[in-house]
Design a protein around this motif. Structure first.
Motif, mmCIF file in Angstrom:
data_model
loop_
_atom_site.group_PDB
_atom_site.id
_atom_site.type_symbol
_atom_site.label_atom_id
_atom_site.label_comp_id
_atom_site.label_asym_id
_atom_site.label_seq_id
_atom_site.Cartn_x
_atom_site.Cartn_y
_atom_site.Cartn_z
ATOM 1 N N ILE A 197 -3.470 2.338 -3.453
ATOM 2 C CA ILE A 197 -3.269 3.722 -3.023
ATOM 3 C C ILE A 197 -4.351 4.070 -2.014
ATOM 4 O O ILE A 197 -5.547 3.970 -2.293
ATOM 5 C CB ILE A 197 -3.360 4.695 -4.217
ATOM 6 C CG1 ILE A 197 -2.386 4.292 -5.330
ATOM 7 C CG2 ILE A 197 -3.125 6.130 -3.754
ATOM 8 C CD1 ILE A 197 -0.926 4.448 -4.999
ATOM 9 N N VAL A 198 -3.892 4.468 -0.817
ATOM 10 C CA VAL A 198 -4.823 4.838 0.253
ATOM 11 C C VAL A 198 -4.987 6.348 0.211
ATOM 12 O O VAL A 198 -4.011 7.091 0.308
ATOM 13 C CB VAL A 198 -4.262 4.419 1.626
ATOM 14 C CG1 VAL A 198 -5.209 4.840 2.754
ATOM 15 C CG2 VAL A 198 -3.984 2.928 1.659
ATOM 16 N N SER A 199 -6.218 6.794 0.064
ATOM 17 C CA SER A 199 -6.431 8.238 0.053
ATOM 18 C C SER A 199 -7.624 8.592 0.923
ATOM 19 O O SER A 199 -8.476 7.757 1.223
ATOM 20 C CB SER A 199 -6.642 8.739 -1.371
ATOM 21 O OG SER A 199 -7.830 8.175 -1.893
ATOM 22 N N CYS A 211 -10.380 5.733 0.975
ATOM 23 C CA CYS A 211 -10.617 5.057 -0.300
ATOM 24 C C CYS A 211 -9.384 4.233 -0.661
ATOM 25 O O CYS A 211 -8.262 4.603 -0.326
ATOM 26 C CB CYS A 211 -10.849 6.067 -1.418
ATOM 27 S SG CYS A 211 -12.233 7.157 -1.094
ATOM 28 N N LEU A 212 -9.630 3.138 -1.363
ATOM 29 C CA LEU A 212 -8.530 2.300 -1.857
ATOM 30 C C LEU A 212 -8.694 2.152 -3.369
ATOM 31 O O LEU A 212 -9.787 1.868 -3.853
ATOM 32 C CB LEU A 212 -8.594 0.906 -1.215
ATOM 33 C CG LEU A 212 -8.340 0.810 0.285
ATOM 34 C CD1 LEU A 212 -8.601 -0.620 0.778
ATOM 35 C CD2 LEU A 212 -6.900 1.199 0.588
ATOM 36 N N ARG A 213 -7.610 2.360 -4.090
ATOM 37 C CA ARG A 213 -7.628 2.182 -5.534
ATOM 38 C C ARG A 213 -6.277 1.641 -5.955
ATOM 39 O O ARG A 213 -5.266 1.985 -5.332
ATOM 40 C CB ARG A 213 -7.850 3.529 -6.246
ATOM 41 C CG ARG A 213 -9.311 3.846 -6.513
ATOM 42 C CD ARG A 213 -9.456 5.237 -7.097
ATOM 43 N NE ARG A 213 -9.065 6.230 -6.112
ATOM 44 C CZ ARG A 213 -9.621 7.440 -6.010
ATOM 45 N NH1 ARG A 213 -10.573 7.800 -6.836
ATOM 46 N NH2 ARG A 213 -9.217 8.286 -5.103
ATOM 47 N N ARG A 231 0.835 -1.202 0.000
ATOM 48 C CA ARG A 231 0.000 0.000 0.000
ATOM 49 C C ARG A 231 0.869 1.250 0.000
ATOM 50 O O ARG A 231 1.993 1.234 0.515
ATOM 51 C CB ARG A 231 -0.900 0.032 1.237
ATOM 52 C CG ARG A 231 -2.169 -0.773 1.067
ATOM 53 C CD ARG A 231 -3.011 -0.748 2.312
ATOM 54 N NE ARG A 231 -4.245 -1.487 2.064
ATOM 55 C CZ ARG A 231 -5.036 -1.958 3.010
ATOM 56 N NH1 ARG A 231 -4.747 -1.767 4.289
ATOM 57 N NH2 ARG A 231 -6.137 -2.615 2.698
ATOM 58 N N ALA A 232 0.341 2.307 -0.549
ATOM 59 C CA ALA A 232 1.012 3.611 -0.497
ATOM 60 C C ALA A 232 -0.019 4.669 -0.136
ATOM 61 O O ALA A 232 -1.217 4.452 -0.315
ATOM 62 C CB ALA A 232 1.664 3.933 -1.842
ATOM 63 N N VAL A 233 0.461 5.768 0.379
ATOM 64 C CA VAL A 233 -0.446 6.835 0.824
ATOM 65 C C VAL A 233 -0.423 7.987 -0.174
ATOM 66 O O VAL A 233 0.643 8.404 -0.634
ATOM 67 C CB VAL A 233 -0.028 7.351 2.219
ATOM 68 C CG1 VAL A 233 -0.913 8.524 2.649
ATOM 69 C CG2 VAL A 233 -0.087 6.227 3.240
#
Lengths: 391, 321
Positions: free
Chosen positions: B113-115, B127-129, B86-88
């Protein structure tokens, strides 16, 4: 609380002691007599806040932080720091005699426990307080050039000369003075710390009014004042070491104490201006920055107080505390002056008067106890170890 | 009190410094920290471990996605379990959160991608994408070596969890780590200024023997120390003493102010050298500026603190004895 009820666990549990103080200040209506009181003169303020010390002493509260052998109830510098913080958080003044107690009582306890046992309880009860005689008309930041002379004559010293900028000088009953016992050229080697009673023949005090009109300081003249040799603090010609020991407390605890008071004043200012419409541009940001200055100062000085309480020697790095203190004091009082605006300039109520007095006093933050220039030079020499100025 | 003694801290700091000095490809960094037994250091004292790691990253002007770990660590119980990496996505001032943001390093296509996204009522959610939903463009402006990129997506995302207070917690943890990194950048910049002014002579004297220069360096030192102390106090403050989000904000303001002081003084005492590509000073200046802006710059956060105070906030004391 009666004196005997003070739990011995508080000696090591500062949190429990602080919690008990919080309850005391919120539950005991007797403290209201010291809240929000305006004093017309410094002399009145010192005497009135000294009675708060007496009230605290009656309950044993301000005896924590001092060794039992000198009239305390044990504990360390953290207890004293907690007391100043809780007083301020409860809207109470830190009694004026505490300022010099922090500076002078520590070397007294360390170097002369006998004198401390005799005299400190009276100070803790608010019955007497002392002045600090370091600066002279010709020796301010350059302390080692001082000239006030003490000549040993049998069992006594004979002191002649003068001291300037003595805080609480108009009301102090004793003065701890750094005097020259060596040759005029002996610099820091020929100095002795000595305790002088104000009622000694030949001693006279001239209060000096700051621009606020308040006699915050005094000039003291010594005209062949006879002082018994057993009033030397430390050893003959050993005064510089005593002064350096003392400065650790002056730089560290004074910064913490002043930060506690400044945070109380910050909230008083905030409360006053938050209902004002039309604050000047930038006021919000400056309030946020001033608050940050105060929290940073607390963070720094709390760390130094913890080191002092662990008996670590606090060296030249304490100049950081002093620089941060000066920055925070100046920032708070300039902010108050700007946000209060006309009220600061022309207001006739006690509140306006107090902010004006405090503004003038805040200007001393970069001067007293070693000017900001001296503090920066200490850091440059001893912490950053830069090439010397006169190399 | 720290769970690590002073000798251990000194030793760990030296080892981490070597790791960063050796270069920081993500894989290299992870392996080197693993060899150091980093997990144990973190377990013994997470605050000190984070402070050391990020200060050293700052000192070395290294760039990595280590901050992602700090942020994601706060979200363990909020986000669904991760199937891969995961990345932020960090918010960018003025941009719609969630669709445009900053990535601190390279990501794989299948990295999640965690936003954080905000609906029109101001409710935040996570959100996760997949990274493949984003287009990225290297950030090259003031700090061209930051290694960060601007990521954009037009793909709608479904909220996987309401952010609630987890956004405050994650952001606070991130701000404290960035504070440590800014302190590291500043400490290195001050060392450069000290060594330059000690070595260079004018008028027959070292520059650092002139009071005007000495005092500027001392002010930088005092500013760095105050940021260090504020950071340690913010980590130590329990939530009931004003710890958490409030203290982290104060610490980040202090760090941002510190970099402003240290860089202004640093450029000045280096003379014209400080303005050139030949001196390293510009790299400290630009990195400190980028870090100051990440998760809120000092001016913006000082306004937030002032606004809360003027609104009647009665924050706890943050620092207690």
């Amino acid at each position: 609380m009666s004196t005997t009820a003070a739990p011995v666990e508080w000696q090591t549990d500062v949190d429990a002691y602080a919690q008990a103080l919080r309850e005391l200040f919120s539950d005991d209506p007797a403290f209201d007599q010291w809240r929000g009181v305006h004093h017309a003169t410094t002399e009145d303020r010192v005497r009135a806040t000294a009675t708060l010390l007496g009230h605290l002493y009656a309950g044993g509260w301000n005896r924590f932080g001092w060794p039992e052998a000198v009239g305390g109830l044990g504990g360390d510098a953290r207890h004293r720091a907690a007391l100043y913080d809780e007083l301020s958080a409860a809207g109470l003044p830190v009694p004026d005699p505490c300022l010099l107690m922090e500076t002078l009582a520590n070397p007294l306890v360390h170097f002369e426990p006998g004198l401390a046992a005799e005299m400190l309880p009276r100070w803790l009860r608010g019955e007497e307080w002392w002045g600090q005689g370091f600066s002279e008309p010709e020796a301010g930041s350059d302390l080692a050039s001082l000239r006030c002379r003490a000549r040993l004559d049998g069992e006594n010293y004979v002191v002649s000369g003068s001291k300037l900028w003595m805080s609480s000088g108009a009301t102090a009953t004793r003065m701890m003075c750094l005097v020259r016992t060596g040759t005029p050229e002996s610099r820091h080697r020929g100095l002795t710390m000595i305790l002088i009673d104000v009622d000694s023949p030949g001693l006279s005090v001239r209060p000096v009014a700051l621009a606020s009109g308040l006699n915050e300081v005094a000039e003291v003249f010594f005209d062949d004042v006879v002082v018994p040799a057993d009033r030397v603090i430390g050893s003959h010609d050993g005064g510089w070491g005593v002064a350096m020991y003392l400065l650790q407390f002056e730089r560290a605890m004074y910064a913490w104490l002043a930060a506690c008071v400044a945070l109380r004043r910050f909230y008083e200012l905030r409360d006053r201006v938050m209902t004002n419409g039309g604050l000047p541009d930038g006021a919000t940001r400056r309030l946020g920055e001033c608050y940050t200055d105060l929290v940073s100062l607390r963070a720094r000085s709390a760390e130094t107080v913890r080191r002092l309480s662990a008996a670590e020697a606090v060296g030249p790095e304490a100049s950081v505390d002093k620089i941060l203190l000066a920055t925070a004091e100046i920032s708070l009082h300039d902010l108050a002056r700007d946000l209060l605006g006309d009220h600061f300039l022309t207001g006739t109520d006690d509140g306006a008067d107090e902010w004006r007095h405090d503004w003038w006093y805040s200007r001393s933050a970069t001067i007293l106890g070693g000017s900001s220039e001296v503090q920066r030079t200490i850091l440059a020499d001893h912490v950053l170890k830069l090439p010397k100025e006169n190399a | 009190m720290s769970g690590l003694d002073l000798d251990t801290i000194t030793e760990v700091t030296a080892s981490v410094r070597e790791v960063f000095a050796a270069g920081t490809g993500a894989a290299v960094l992870a392996k080197a920290l693993d060899e150091l037994g980093w997990t144990e250091v973190v377990e013994a004292d997470p605050a000190i471990a984070t402070t050391i790691l990020f200060s050293e990253q700052g000192r070395a002007l290294a760039s990595s996605r280590l901050l992602d770990d700090v942020v994601l660590n706060q979200l363990g119980s909020v986000l669904p379990a991760a199937s891969g990496s995961r990345a932020v996505l960090y918010p960018r001032t003025g941009a719609t959160p969630g669709t445009v943001g900053i990535l601190l390093g390279a990501v794989e296509d299948d990295t999640e991608i965690v936003s954080m996204a905000m609906d029109e009522n101001g409710n935040a959610s996570w959100c996760l994408r997949p990274a493949s939903d984003f287009t990225t463009e290297a950030i090259t402006g003031f700090d061209p070596t930051c290694g960060w990129s601007l990521a954009r997506t037009s793909t709608a995302a479904t909220a996987v969890a309401a952010a609630g207070t987890s956004w405050d917690d994650a952001r606070a943890a991130g701000r404290l780590a960035i504070t440590a990194e800014i302190i590291g950048v500043c400490a290195s910049a001050l060392e450069l200024a000290v060594s330059h002014t000690s070595a260079r002579h004018q008028y027959g004297r070292a520059l650092a023997s002139f009071q005007a220069v000495r005092h500027q360096l001392s002010e930088s030192h005092a500013a760095i120390e105050s940021a260090r102390n504020t950071l340690a106090a913010a980590y130590a403050a329990s939530p009931e003493h004003g710890g958490g989000a409030w203290a982290a904000k104060v610490a980040k303001v202090r760090a941002g102010q510190t970099q402003a002081i240290v860089m202004r003084r640093g450029i000045q005492v280096l003379g014209a050298m400080g303005l050139t590509l030949e001196s390293e000073m510009h790299r400290y200046v630009t990195r400190a500026a980028a870090l100051d802006a990440l998760l809120g710059g000092h001016a913006e956060l000082a306004v937030e603190i002032g606004t809360e105070l003027l609104g009647g906030a009665a924050p706890a004391r943050v620092v207690t004895i």
